[in-house]
Design an enzyme around this catalytic site. Structure first.
Site, mmCIF file in Angstrom:
data_model
loop_
_atom_site.group_PDB
_atom_site.id
_atom_site.type_symbol
_atom_site.label_atom_id
_atom_site.label_comp_id
_atom_site.label_asym_id
_atom_site.label_seq_id
_atom_site.Cartn_x
_atom_site.Cartn_y
_atom_site.Cartn_z
ATOM 1 N N ASP A 141 0.783 -1.194 -0.028
ATOM 2 C CA ASP A 141 0.009 -0.056 -0.058
ATOM 3 C C ASP A 141 0.610 1.277 0.065
ATOM 4 O OD1 ASP A 141 -2.538 1.467 2.162
ATOM 5 O OD2 ASP A 141 -2.407 1.453 -0.039
ATOM 6 N N LYS A 144 2.832 3.512 -5.759
ATOM 7 C CA LYS A 144 2.170 2.338 -6.626
ATOM 8 C C LYS A 144 3.212 1.847 -7.721
ATOM 9 C CE LYS A 144 -0.974 3.432 -4.104
ATOM 10 N NZ LYS A 144 -1.025 2.588 -2.786
ATOM 11 N N ASP A 169 -3.291 -3.233 -2.373
ATOM 12 C CA ASP A 169 -4.322 -1.989 -2.555
ATOM 13 C C ASP A 169 -4.291 -1.266 -3.775
ATOM 14 O OD1 ASP A 169 -5.219 0.829 -0.577
ATOM 15 O OD2 ASP A 169 -6.572 -0.708 -1.657
ATOM 16 N N ASN A 170 -5.327 -0.576 -4.255
ATOM 17 C CA ASN A 170 -5.198 0.555 -5.245
ATOM 18 C C ASN A 170 -4.829 -0.019 -6.578
ATOM 19 O OD1 ASN A 170 -3.675 2.250 -2.566
ATOM 20 N ND2 ASN A 170 -5.727 2.664 -3.346
ATOM 21 N N GLU A 199 -11.186 3.868 -1.100
ATOM 22 C CA GLU A 199 -11.669 4.379 0.219
ATOM 23 C C GLU A 199 -12.625 5.656 0.560
ATOM 24 O OE1 GLU A 199 -8.748 3.872 -0.644
ATOM 25 O OE2 GLU A 199 -7.303 5.387 -0.003
HETATM 26 C C1 LIG Z 1 11.488 4.440 -1.723
HETATM 27 C C2 LIG Z 1 9.971 4.590 -1.881
HETATM 28 C C3 LIG Z 1 9.492 3.016 -1.953
HETATM 29 N N1 LIG Z 1 9.552 2.653 -0.511
HETATM 30 C C4 LIG Z 1 8.795 2.989 0.685
HETATM 31 N N2 LIG Z 1 9.313 2.418 1.621
HETATM 32 C C5 LIG Z 1 8.689 3.034 2.628
HETATM 33 N N3 LIG Z 1 7.508 3.795 2.763
HETATM 34 C C6 LIG Z 1 7.239 4.016 1.691
HETATM 35 C C7 LIG Z 1 7.697 3.712 0.596
HETATM 36 N N4 LIG Z 1 7.126 4.505 -0.372
HETATM 37 C C8 LIG Z 1 6.136 5.012 0.095
HETATM 38 N N5 LIG Z 1 6.011 4.884 1.327
HETATM 39 C C9 LIG Z 1 5.058 5.376 2.511
HETATM 40 O O1 LIG Z 1 3.901 4.736 1.968
HETATM 41 C C10 LIG Z 1 2.826 5.639 2.207
HETATM 42 C C11 LIG Z 1 2.241 5.908 0.779
HETATM 43 C C12 LIG Z 1 1.327 5.713 0.161
HETATM 44 C C13 LIG Z 1 0.939 5.874 -1.206
HETATM 45 N N6 LIG Z 1 -0.568 5.830 -1.553
HETATM 46 C C14 LIG Z 1 -1.121 6.302 -2.091
HETATM 47 O O2 LIG Z 1 -0.581 7.205 -3.101
HETATM 48 C C15 LIG Z 1 -2.638 6.378 -2.302
HETATM 49 C C16 LIG Z 1 -3.351 7.224 -2.808
HETATM 50 C C17 LIG Z 1 -4.922 7.321 -2.981
HETATM 51 C C18 LIG Z 1 -5.426 8.370 -3.733
HETATM 52 C C19 LIG Z 1 -6.556 7.832 -4.554
HETATM 53 C C20 LIG Z 1 -7.421 9.022 -4.985
HETATM 54 C C21 LIG Z 1 -6.685 10.332 -5.056
HETATM 55 F F1 LIG Z 1 -7.625 11.118 -5.483
HETATM 56 C C22 LIG Z 1 -5.840 10.548 -4.478
HETATM 57 C C23 LIG Z 1 -4.958 9.546 -3.704
HETATM 58 C C24 LIG Z 1 -5.341 6.131 -2.128
HETATM 59 C C25 LIG Z 1 -4.664 5.100 -1.810
HETATM 60 O O3 LIG Z 1 -5.391 3.995 -1.042
HETATM 61 C C26 LIG Z 1 -3.414 5.166 -1.651
HETATM 62 O O4 LIG Z 1 -2.656 4.204 -1.150
HETATM 63 C C27 LIG Z 1 3.465 6.843 2.782
HETATM 64 O O5 LIG Z 1 3.129 6.858 4.187
HETATM 65 C C28 LIG Z 1 4.867 7.075 2.199
HETATM 66 O O6 LIG Z 1 5.723 7.651 3.178
HETATM 67 MG MG LIG Z 2 -4.082 2.719 -0.303
#
Ligand SMILES: CCCNc1ncnc2c1ncn2[C@@H]1O[C@H](/C=C/CNC(=O)c2cc(-c3ccc(F)cc3)cc(O)c2O)[C@@H](O)[C@H]1O
Ligand SMILES: [Mg+2]
Length: 214
Positions: A141, A144, A169-170, A199
Protein backbone atom coordinates in the site's frame (compact mmCIF):
# COMPACT_ATOMS: atom_id res chain seq x y z
CA UNK A 1 1.57 26.65 12.37
CA UNK A 2 -1.21 24.59 10.79
CA UNK A 3 -1.47 20.95 11.83
CA UNK A 4 -0.95 18.15 9.30
CA UNK A 5 -3.62 15.69 8.16
CA UNK A 6 -1.96 12.79 10.04
CA UNK A 7 -1.88 14.93 13.22
CA UNK A 8 -5.60 15.69 12.83
CA UNK A 9 -6.31 11.97 12.23
CA UNK A 10 -4.39 11.07 15.44
CA UNK A 11 -6.41 13.73 17.28
CA UNK A 12 -9.62 12.06 16.15
CA UNK A 13 -8.36 8.70 17.47
CA UNK A 14 -7.38 10.17 20.85
CA UNK A 15 -10.72 11.98 21.08
CA UNK A 16 -13.07 9.19 19.95
CA UNK A 17 -11.38 5.81 20.38
CA UNK A 18 -10.93 3.75 23.56
CA UNK A 19 -7.32 3.03 24.55
CA UNK A 20 -6.51 -0.65 24.02
CA UNK A 21 -9.50 -1.23 21.73
CA UNK A 22 -8.25 -1.65 18.12
CA UNK A 23 -11.76 -1.82 16.66
CA UNK A 24 -12.62 1.57 18.16
CA UNK A 25 -9.42 3.00 16.62
CA UNK A 26 -10.36 1.63 13.18
CA UNK A 27 -13.91 2.98 13.55
CA UNK A 28 -12.72 6.40 14.75
CA UNK A 29 -10.45 6.79 11.71
CA UNK A 30 -13.17 5.65 9.29
CA UNK A 31 -15.67 8.05 10.88
CA UNK A 32 -13.16 10.93 10.69
CA UNK A 33 -12.15 10.22 7.07
CA UNK A 34 -15.72 9.69 5.86
CA UNK A 35 -17.27 12.72 7.58
CA UNK A 36 -14.49 15.19 8.31
CA UNK A 37 -11.33 14.79 6.26
CA UNK A 38 -10.50 12.15 3.62
CA UNK A 39 -7.20 10.29 4.06
CA UNK A 40 -5.56 7.46 2.11
CA UNK A 41 -6.35 4.59 4.48
CA UNK A 42 -7.49 1.33 2.90
CA UNK A 43 -10.81 2.17 4.58
CA UNK A 44 -13.83 0.19 5.78
CA UNK A 45 -15.09 -1.32 2.50
CA UNK A 46 -11.74 -2.63 1.21
CA UNK A 47 -10.84 -3.20 4.87
CA UNK A 48 -13.46 -5.94 5.12
CA UNK A 49 -11.80 -7.73 2.16
CA UNK A 50 -8.42 -7.28 3.90
CA UNK A 51 -9.93 -8.77 7.08
CA UNK A 52 -11.20 -11.84 5.23
CA UNK A 53 -7.82 -12.48 3.57
CA UNK A 54 -5.96 -12.05 6.90
CA UNK A 55 -8.39 -14.44 8.63
CA UNK A 56 -8.08 -17.00 5.81
CA UNK A 57 -4.23 -16.87 5.76
CA UNK A 58 -3.98 -16.69 9.57
CA UNK A 59 -0.38 -15.47 9.15
CA UNK A 60 2.45 -15.88 11.65
CA UNK A 61 4.46 -13.19 9.82
CA UNK A 62 3.08 -10.21 7.89
CA UNK A 63 4.98 -7.50 5.99
CA UNK A 64 3.21 -4.19 5.28
CA UNK A 65 4.74 -1.73 2.82
CA UNK A 66 3.66 1.83 3.60
CA UNK A 67 2.40 2.34 7.16
CA UNK A 68 1.15 5.93 6.70
CA UNK A 69 -0.94 6.57 9.86
CA UNK A 70 -1.20 2.91 10.87
CA UNK A 71 -4.86 2.27 9.99
CA UNK A 72 -4.24 -1.00 8.11
CA UNK A 73 -1.49 -1.89 10.58
CA UNK A 74 -4.03 -1.85 13.43
CA UNK A 75 -6.69 -3.47 11.23
CA UNK A 76 -4.39 -6.42 10.47
CA UNK A 77 -2.75 -6.69 13.92
CA UNK A 78 -6.13 -6.91 15.69
CA UNK A 79 -6.78 -10.21 13.84
CA UNK A 80 -3.36 -11.80 14.49
CA UNK A 81 -2.79 -14.50 17.11
CA UNK A 82 -0.72 -13.39 20.19
CA UNK A 83 2.79 -14.34 18.94
CA UNK A 84 2.33 -13.40 15.30
CA UNK A 85 4.46 -10.53 13.98
CA UNK A 86 3.57 -7.64 11.68
CA UNK A 87 6.58 -5.77 10.24
CA UNK A 88 5.54 -2.45 8.70
CA UNK A 89 7.90 -0.20 6.74
CA UNK A 90 7.44 3.60 6.63
CA UNK A 91 10.16 5.95 5.40
CA UNK A 92 8.53 9.29 6.27
CA UNK A 93 9.51 10.08 9.88
CA UNK A 94 6.50 12.34 10.47
CA UNK A 95 4.06 9.63 9.32
CA UNK A 96 5.98 6.99 11.34
CA UNK A 97 5.70 9.13 14.49
CA UNK A 98 1.92 9.42 14.08
CA UNK A 99 1.54 5.72 13.25
CA UNK A 100 3.43 4.70 16.41
CA UNK A 101 0.93 6.67 18.48
CA UNK A 102 -2.08 5.22 16.65
CA UNK A 103 -0.70 1.67 17.08
CA UNK A 104 0.00 2.37 20.79
CA UNK A 105 -3.51 3.78 21.34
CA UNK A 106 -4.91 0.56 19.89
CA UNK A 107 -2.69 -1.49 22.25
CA UNK A 108 -1.07 -3.33 19.32
CA UNK A 109 2.59 -2.58 20.07
CA UNK A 110 3.40 -6.22 20.99
CA UNK A 111 2.43 -7.50 17.55
CA UNK A 112 3.87 -4.67 15.45
CA UNK A 113 7.45 -3.78 14.45
CA UNK A 114 7.31 -0.38 12.77
CA UNK A 115 10.59 0.17 10.91
CA UNK A 116 11.35 3.75 9.89
CA UNK A 117 13.06 3.23 6.56
CA UNK A 118 12.71 2.53 2.85
CA UNK A 119 11.45 -0.85 1.60
CA UNK A 120 14.38 -1.21 -0.81
CA UNK A 121 16.85 -0.92 2.05
CA UNK A 122 14.94 -3.01 4.61
CA UNK A 123 13.44 -5.94 2.66
CA UNK A 124 16.92 -7.52 2.33
CA UNK A 125 17.39 -7.22 6.11
CA UNK A 126 14.15 -8.81 7.30
CA UNK A 127 15.44 -12.39 7.59
CA UNK A 128 18.43 -11.53 9.77
CA UNK A 129 16.90 -8.64 11.74
CA UNK A 130 13.65 -10.38 12.64
CA UNK A 131 14.53 -14.07 12.39
CA UNK A 132 11.92 -14.48 9.67
CA UNK A 133 12.14 -17.59 7.45
CA UNK A 134 9.25 -16.64 5.18
CA UNK A 135 6.47 -14.08 4.87
CA UNK A 136 2.95 -15.54 5.06
CA UNK A 137 1.26 -12.31 3.94
CA UNK A 138 2.48 -9.07 2.30
CA UNK A 139 0.18 -6.02 2.18
CA UNK A 140 1.31 -3.55 -0.49
CA UNK A 141 0.00 0.00 0.00
CA UNK A 142 3.00 2.27 -0.59
CA UNK A 143 3.99 4.14 -3.77
CA UNK A 144 2.21 2.35 -6.58
CA UNK A 145 5.20 2.34 -8.95
CA UNK A 146 7.17 0.53 -6.22
CA UNK A 147 4.83 -2.48 -5.96
CA UNK A 148 6.59 -4.37 -8.78
CA UNK A 149 10.24 -3.65 -7.95
CA UNK A 150 9.60 -4.49 -4.28
CA UNK A 151 7.78 -7.73 -5.18
CA UNK A 152 10.78 -8.79 -7.28
CA UNK A 153 13.10 -7.86 -4.39
CA UNK A 154 10.98 -9.92 -1.95
CA UNK A 155 11.26 -12.89 -4.36
CA UNK A 156 15.03 -12.43 -4.78
CA UNK A 157 15.50 -12.33 -1.00
CA UNK A 158 13.81 -15.73 -0.72
CA UNK A 159 11.08 -14.35 1.54
CA UNK A 160 8.19 -16.20 -0.12
CA UNK A 161 7.13 -19.83 0.35
CA UNK A 162 4.54 -21.95 -1.46
CA UNK A 163 1.24 -20.37 -0.40
CA UNK A 164 2.57 -16.92 0.59
CA UNK A 165 -0.06 -14.30 -0.22
CA UNK A 166 0.50 -10.82 -1.69
CA UNK A 167 -2.43 -8.43 -1.23
CA UNK A 168 -2.17 -5.11 -3.07
CA UNK A 169 -4.32 -2.01 -2.51
CA UNK A 170 -5.27 0.47 -5.27
CA UNK A 171 -4.68 -1.75 -8.26
CA UNK A 172 -7.36 0.26 -10.14
CA UNK A 173 -7.11 3.73 -8.57
CA UNK A 174 -4.51 5.26 -8.47
CA UNK A 175 -3.55 1.99 -10.20
CA UNK A 176 -0.53 -0.31 -10.38
CA UNK A 177 -0.61 -1.49 -14.02
CA UNK A 178 2.88 -2.96 -14.25
CA UNK A 179 2.36 -4.88 -10.98
CA UNK A 180 -1.03 -6.22 -12.15
CA UNK A 181 0.43 -7.32 -15.50
CA UNK A 182 3.24 -9.14 -13.69
CA UNK A 183 1.26 -11.09 -11.09
CA UNK A 184 -1.53 -11.92 -13.57
CA UNK A 185 0.82 -13.24 -16.29
CA UNK A 186 3.43 -14.95 -14.08
CA UNK A 187 3.31 -18.77 -13.80
CA UNK A 188 4.51 -18.30 -10.22
CA UNK A 189 1.30 -16.63 -9.01
CA UNK A 190 -2.41 -17.44 -8.88
CA UNK A 191 -4.06 -13.99 -8.90
CA UNK A 192 -7.59 -12.86 -8.02
CA UNK A 193 -9.18 -9.38 -8.18
CA UNK A 194 -11.55 -8.23 -5.42
CA UNK A 195 -13.66 -5.40 -6.82
CA UNK A 196 -14.47 -2.63 -4.38
CA UNK A 197 -14.33 1.17 -4.14
CA UNK A 198 -11.70 3.76 -3.36
CA UNK A 199 -11.83 4.44 0.39
CA UNK A 200 -14.76 6.62 1.47
CA UNK A 201 -15.85 7.22 -2.18
CA UNK A 202 -17.93 5.68 -4.99
CA UNK A 203 -14.93 5.50 -7.33
CA UNK A 204 -14.05 1.96 -8.43
CA UNK A 205 -10.92 0.44 -6.92
CA UNK A 206 -9.97 -3.02 -5.68
CA UNK A 207 -7.47 -5.35 -4.10
CA UNK A 208 -5.45 -7.98 -5.97
CA UNK A 209 -4.70 -11.17 -4.06
CA UNK A 210 -1.80 -13.20 -5.49
CA UNK A 211 -0.80 -16.59 -4.08
CA UNK A 212 2.85 -17.54 -4.64
CA UNK A 213 3.00 -21.06 -6.10
CA UNK A 214 6.71 -21.60 -5.39
C1 LIG B 1 11.44 4.52 -1.69
C2 LIG B 1 9.99 4.50 -2.00
C3 LIG B 1 9.40 3.11 -1.85
N1 LIG B 1 9.62 2.61 -0.51
C4 LIG B 1 8.91 2.97 0.58
N2 LIG B 1 9.32 2.48 1.76
C5 LIG B 1 8.64 2.80 2.89
N3 LIG B 1 7.56 3.62 2.93
C6 LIG B 1 7.14 4.12 1.75
C7 LIG B 1 7.77 3.82 0.53
N4 LIG B 1 7.10 4.45 -0.47
C8 LIG B 1 6.08 5.12 0.12
N5 LIG B 1 6.10 4.93 1.45
C9 LIG B 1 5.14 5.44 2.43
O1 LIG B 1 3.92 4.76 2.12
C10 LIG B 1 2.83 5.70 2.10
C11 LIG B 1 2.46 5.95 0.68
C12 LIG B 1 1.31 5.55 0.19
C13 LIG B 1 0.95 5.84 -1.23
N6 LIG B 1 -0.48 5.64 -1.37
C14 LIG B 1 -1.14 6.34 -2.26
O2 LIG B 1 -0.58 7.13 -3.03
C15 LIG B 1 -2.61 6.22 -2.27
C16 LIG B 1 -3.34 7.22 -2.94
C17 LIG B 1 -4.73 7.18 -2.96
C18 LIG B 1 -5.45 8.25 -3.65
C19 LIG B 1 -6.61 7.98 -4.35
C20 LIG B 1 -7.32 9.02 -5.00
C21 LIG B 1 -6.86 10.31 -4.93
F1 LIG B 1 -7.54 11.31 -5.53
C22 LIG B 1 -5.69 10.59 -4.23
C23 LIG B 1 -4.99 9.57 -3.60
C24 LIG B 1 -5.42 6.14 -2.32
C25 LIG B 1 -4.69 5.13 -1.67
O3 LIG B 1 -5.31 4.10 -1.06
C26 LIG B 1 -3.29 5.16 -1.65
O4 LIG B 1 -2.63 4.14 -1.01
C27 LIG B 1 3.36 6.96 2.78
O5 LIG B 1 3.23 6.84 4.16
C28 LIG B 1 4.83 6.92 2.34
O6 LIG B 1 5.66 7.68 3.19
MG1 LIG C 1 -3.99 2.55 -0.50
Amino acid sequence: TRSTRPQRLLGAVQKSATRGDPCSVVNAIDQFCRHTEWAMNVGDEKGCILDSVVSEVNPATVLELGTYCGYSTVRIARLLPPHAKLITLEFNPDFAAIARQVIAWAGMEEKVHLVEGASGEWIPKIKEQFGVKALDLVFLDHWKDQYLPDTKLIEECGLLRKGSVLLADNVIFPGAPQYLEYVRSSQQYESQYFKSHLEYTKVEDGLEKSVFLG
